[in-house]
Structures are given as structure tokens and as C-alpha cells.
Design a protein around this motif. Structure first.
Motif, PDB file in Angstrom:
ATOM      1  N   ILE A 239      -4.611   5.463  -2.507  1.00 47.88           N
ATOM      2  CA  ILE A 239      -4.966   5.431  -1.091  1.00 47.88           C
ATOM      3  C   ILE A 239      -4.575   6.732  -0.395  1.00 47.88           C
ATOM      4  CG2 ILE A 239      -2.806   4.426  -0.205  1.00 47.88           C
ATOM      5  CD1 ILE A 239      -4.603   2.618   1.545  1.00 47.88           C
TER       6      ILE A 239
ATOM      7  N   ASP B 268       0.290   1.730  -4.100  1.00 49.54           N
ATOM      8  CA  ASP B 268      -1.096   2.187  -4.230  1.00 49.54           C
ATOM      9  C   ASP B 268      -1.144   3.709  -4.191  1.00 49.54           C
ATOM     10  OD1 ASP B 268      -3.791   2.611  -4.205  1.00 49.54           O
ATOM     11  OD2 ASP B 268      -4.228   1.031  -2.753  1.00 49.54           O
TER      12      ASP B 268
ATOM     13  N   LYS C 255       0.824  -1.207   0.000  1.00 49.15           N
ATOM     14  CA  LYS C 255       0.000   0.000   0.000  1.00 49.15           C
ATOM     15  C   LYS C 255       0.860   1.260   0.000  1.00 49.15           C
ATOM     16  CE  LYS C 255      -2.690  -0.734   3.589  1.00 49.15           C
ATOM     17  NZ  LYS C 255      -3.755  -0.461   4.600  1.00 49.15           N
TER      18      LYS C 255
END
Length: 510
Positions: A70, A67, A63
Motif C-alpha cells: 500500500i 501491508d 495496513k
């Protein structure tokens, strides 16, 4: 106001001075604070290290690195990651209730020894961990050590210290906590630069160094005079120990009070049940309220997750760890200042001053992050530095006040007959809310965003008002005469009654 009344005590003043014997004994015992602080500081650093995340928490690493959609506030939100930090405090919560009967039955020294041994084992497992289960089990053992040490060390320091210097001696525990946090941050900053990504093992294993000092040193620690009288009823031995730690042969006044307190304590068969009695209501309230307030200041947001927080606002890995070092240095410095002034200014003044300082800085941090940090991207360097400065001001306020005094006040206000039980409740409540903060913070950060600082700031305002209204001054009051402060407080005297009523209840018990 009436809440600030100081009671000097009705008995003859105690004689004595600060001796090297008591200083050295207290230094060894306070090493438990270094380990506690080290364990607090080390977890936040290693959880921001990319090799550590890749090995144990790959979903968080993914993450953080890959990502792009996010939110900044949600990159580190992982229940597995928070369980690594919070497992120590669940174990400490459970261990504190086992520590209470050990401390009461066998003395302060055996509890310190058990805590040191558990620290050593936990540090070894953490440094050698090859899977998540071994990692967390090591943290659990560290938690057992913290549970025993935090229950016994503050009591040991308060009972060994001369009344006029009790604040400084007890704050030595929190000063050592600050040293532990600072050392952990420095080690994290250095080990992060080790190639091949195994630096986190050194960070976790280095807890063994202070644990060794505590474990070996505990073998040579003297037992407190309070404990010698309580367990062995050997007044001669207690008198000799009292003469040694006070540096004078004239210890009659203090010895008489210790014997009297011990006789009362021996009539109490169920200290936890006795805590519910009306005459102990102020102590019970303080044993719950003070550790609760200490945790909802939000300090562990900084202690556990400072590097994570700085990465959230856009700093790099190395810069985030260095920022945590700066915060650790500020905290240690201001704890030392608290040590110097608390016995001069008093507990209430220091707590109120620190409360105002924390409230203002938290509100400003929340406002800046709310305006300048969105869900994506980072802050400008200037605002990032400003947030760091405000966090340092906040940490300085906590280190001056609620950090050390949260331990000091609760360790000095309990009568001997309920002391170990009440201290275990204090430690357990502290661990419970430390666990809740540690376990929920990353999720709260994800949902509350910058309002998280306003949330904790509101609690700081409430606790400052609580101090003004309900906490009497304990400066210079002998620890065995502390029951008198409640009978002269504007509110608590309505609960515990007058001096005559209190004395009659003591006589009935005896």
C-alpha cells in the motif's frame, strides 16, 4: 488602497484602561480556547498510537504494519478513523445554532457554562471508552461544548475589551487554542511511552482539567455590559459594570452607544432573517467567507493529522509525536506575537503577511514531497527535517494571521442586533468546513498525494487577494461604531449606501 480605510468613529472617544477585573474575567472565558485546542491536538496524536488503533481501528493498524504494497499516502485512509475526528465538528455545527438563541436570550455567560459542562461529560466518556460507539459519543459531547464555547467566548472577549486593546484580548482566545494544541501534543508524547498501551485514555480524559476551570469559573463570570442592557434594560447596573471593567467613572460616551445599539437590536425579532437585508450584506459575506478561508488554509491537516503526516514521510511513532510538539510550540509562540502586534499594525497587514508566508511554504512542501517521497519507503532524514521546518514556517504564518484574526474580525464587525445570529453562522461555517476537511483529508492525501499542499496553497492565494480587495481595516474602531467602516469602503458603500441612507433605515426600524 481604498479597502484599507480606517474610520475612527464620529462619537466622543471612549475612556478607560485595561483593568485586572477584565483581564481575569477574559482569562477564565478564554479557557474555552484551551479545550478547543486540546481536542484538536489530541485526536491527531491518539490516532497515530498503535494501541489505540489496535483497539478501535484494527484495519488501519493492519495496513500500517503488515501491508507492504500500500502507498505511503494511503496507509491511514479509513472513514471510521476520520469519523472519530470529524464527529466533534458535526456536533459543533448543530450546537452552534442552539447556542445562538441561548446567547441572545440569556446572555454570554450561560452559553459558556453549558459549553463547559458538555466538555466535562465528553472528556469522561472518551477516557472511559470501551467501544467505538462510546468513543464517538464522547467526541460528540465535546463538539457540543465547542459549539457553545466558540459561539459565546469570542463575543464575550470583544464586548469586555477596551476598543484599543480588543485585538489583543480576542486573540487571547486563539492563543489559548494554541496552548491547548501544545499541551495535547506534549501529553500524547508522554502517554505514548506508557507500557500496556492505555496511555491514550489519559490523553482523552485530560480534557476534563481545563473543562473544570471553565465550568466552575463561568459561575463567577460577570455578564458583559452589552448583554446586561440587551436583556435586562438595567442601565444603572450596566453603567456600574462598565465603570468597573474600564476603571473609570466617565463611561458616558460608551454607555450611550451601547443603549442606542440595544434599542435597535430590540426592534429585530428575527435576526437570521434580518441578516439577509442589504444593509447587512458585508457582515453576512464576512461571516461566511472568513471561516471558510480559515479552514481551507489546510491548517487542520496539520492540527489533526501532524503525527499521521510525519509517519507518512517515514518518521517513527515517537519522533512523529515529538514533531507535533515542535509545531504546537511554534504555533503558540507566533499567536502570542500576533497578540502583541495586531492592534499596532492592523488586521489587514497581518493577514496579508501571513498569507504570503503560508503560500510559499506550502508550495515548497508540495514540491519536496512530490520529488522525494514515493509510494513506498521514506524520505532521507535531511529532507524530513526540511519538511518539518517548512511546516513550522507555515504554522507560524497561520498562527500570526488567519488563526487568531479569523475569530477576531468576525467577533467585532457585527452590530448588536444581529451579533449572536451572525456569530453562529460564522461558527457553523467554520465547523462545516472543518468537518469536510477532517472527513476527507486522509482520502484526499491518498489520491492527491503531494498535490494536497498545492491545493490548499491555491486557496491561500485566493483569500489573500480577498483581504486586499474586500476587508476594511477595523483597528481602533469601537465595536458599536463598526457599521461606519462599510460606508467608507470602496466596494461595500455601493451595497450599504451613504451615511444618510443608512441613518434613515435605522430611523425607520425604530
Amino acid at each position: 488602497m481604498a479597502g484599507g480605510l480606517v474610520v475612527t468613529g464620529k462619537s466622543q472617544p471612549y475612556n478607560g484602561r485595561i483593568t485586572w477585573f477584565v483581564v481575569l474575567s477574559s482569562m477564565v472565558a478564554a479557557t474555552g480556547g484551551i479545550i478547543f485546542g486540546y481536542d484538536i491536538g489530541i485526536s491527531g496524536g491518539v490516532t497515530s498510537m498503535e494501541p489505540f488503533l489496535r483497539k478501535f481501528f484494527p484495519e488501519v493498524y493492519t495496513k500500517m504494519k503488515q501491508d507492504s504494497k500500500i502507498s505511503n499516502y494511503c496507509k491511514f485512509d479509513s472513514q471510521r478513523l476520520t469519523s472519530f475526528t470529524s464527529s466533534l465538528y458535526v456536533a459543533g455545527l448543530v450546537a452552534s445554532f442552539f447556542a445562538s438563541p441561548v446567547t441572545r436570550t440569556f446572555g454570554r455567560k450561560p452559553s459558556i457554562l453549558i459549553g463547559g459542562a458538555a466538555f466535562l461529560t465528553g472528556a469522561a466518556l472518551g477516557g472511559a471508552a470501551y467501544n467505538i460507539y462510546m468513543l464517538i459519543f464522547g467526541r460528540v459531547l465535546l463538539g457540543v461544548g465547542v459549539g457553545f464555547a466558540n459561539q459565546s467566548v469570542p463575543l464575550y472577549l470583544s464586548e469586555m475589551a477596551p476598543p484599543k486593546s480588543r485585538g489583543a484580548f480576542n486573540i487571547g482566545f486563539q492563543f489559548c487554542v494554541g496552548i491547548g494544541v501544545l499541551v495535547a501534543n506534549l501529553i500524547n508524547y508522554g502517554t505514548e511511552k506508557i507500557k500496556d498501551g492505555w496511555g491514550w485514555r489519559i490523553s482523552l480524559a485530560m480534557a476534563a482539567a481545563p473543562a473544570t476551570i471553565l465550568t466552575v469559573g463561568a459561575l463567577f463570570l460577570p455578564e458583559t455590559p452589552n448583554s446586561l442592557i440587551q436583556h435586562g434594560n438595567d442601565h444603572e447596573k450596566a453603567m456600574k459594570m462598565l465603570q468597573r471593567i474600564r476603571g473609570t467613572t466617565d463611561v458616558k460616551a460608551e454607555l450611550v452607544d451601547l443603549i442606542k445599539a440595544s434599542e435597535i437590536s430590540k426592534t429585530v425579532k428575527h435576526p437570521f432573517k434580518n441578516l439577509a437585508q442589504r444593509k447587512y450584506r458585508p457582515q453576512l459575506v464576512m461571516s461566511i467567507a472568513l471561516p471558510f478561508f480559515q479552514q481551507v488554509t489546510g491548517i487542520n491537516v496539520i492540527s489533526f493529522y501532524a503525527p499521521v503526516l510525519f509517519r507518512t514521510i517515514g518518521l517513527g511513532e515517537s519522533a512523529s509525536l515529538m514533531s507535533a510538539v515542535v509545531i504546537g510550540l511554534v504555533g503558540t509562540s507566533w499567536t502570542f506575537i500576533s497578540l502583541l502586534i495586531v492592534d499596532k499594525l492592523g488586521r489587514r497587514t497581518v493577514l496579508k503577511t501571513g498569507g504570503v508566508q503560508m503560500f510559499v511554504s506550502q508550495m515548497m512542501i508540495g514540491a519536496i514531497m512530490g520529488v522525494k517521497l514515493g509510494d513506498h519507503g521514506g524520505m532521507s532524514k535531511a529532507y524530513g527535517v526540511l519538511v518539518l521546518i517548512l511546516i513550522c514556517i507555515y504554522v507560524a504564518g497561520f498562527a500570526l494571521s488567519w488563526g487568531p484574526l479569523g475569530w477576531l474580525v468576525t467577533s467585532e464587525i457585527f452590530p448588536l442586533e444581529i451579533r449572536s445570529a451572525a456569530q453562529s453562522i460564522t461558527v457553523a461555517v467554520g465547523f462545516l468546513f472543518t468537518f469536510l476537511v477532517a472527513q476527507t483529508f486522509l482520502e484526499m492525501l491518498c489520491h492527491f498525494r503531494s498535490w494536497i499542499f498545492v491545493f490548499f496553497g491555491g486557496w491561500v492565494a485566493i483569500m489573500t487577494v480577498f483581504v486586499c480587495l474586500f476587508l476594511p481595516e477595523t483597528k481602533n474602531v469601537p465595536i458599536e461604531k463598526m457599521d461606519e467602516i462599510w460606508r467608507e469602503h470602496w466596494y461595500w458603500k455601493k451595497i450599504v449606501g451613504t451615511d444618510q441612507e443608512y441613518d434613515e433605515s435605522k430611523t425607520d426600524e425604530a
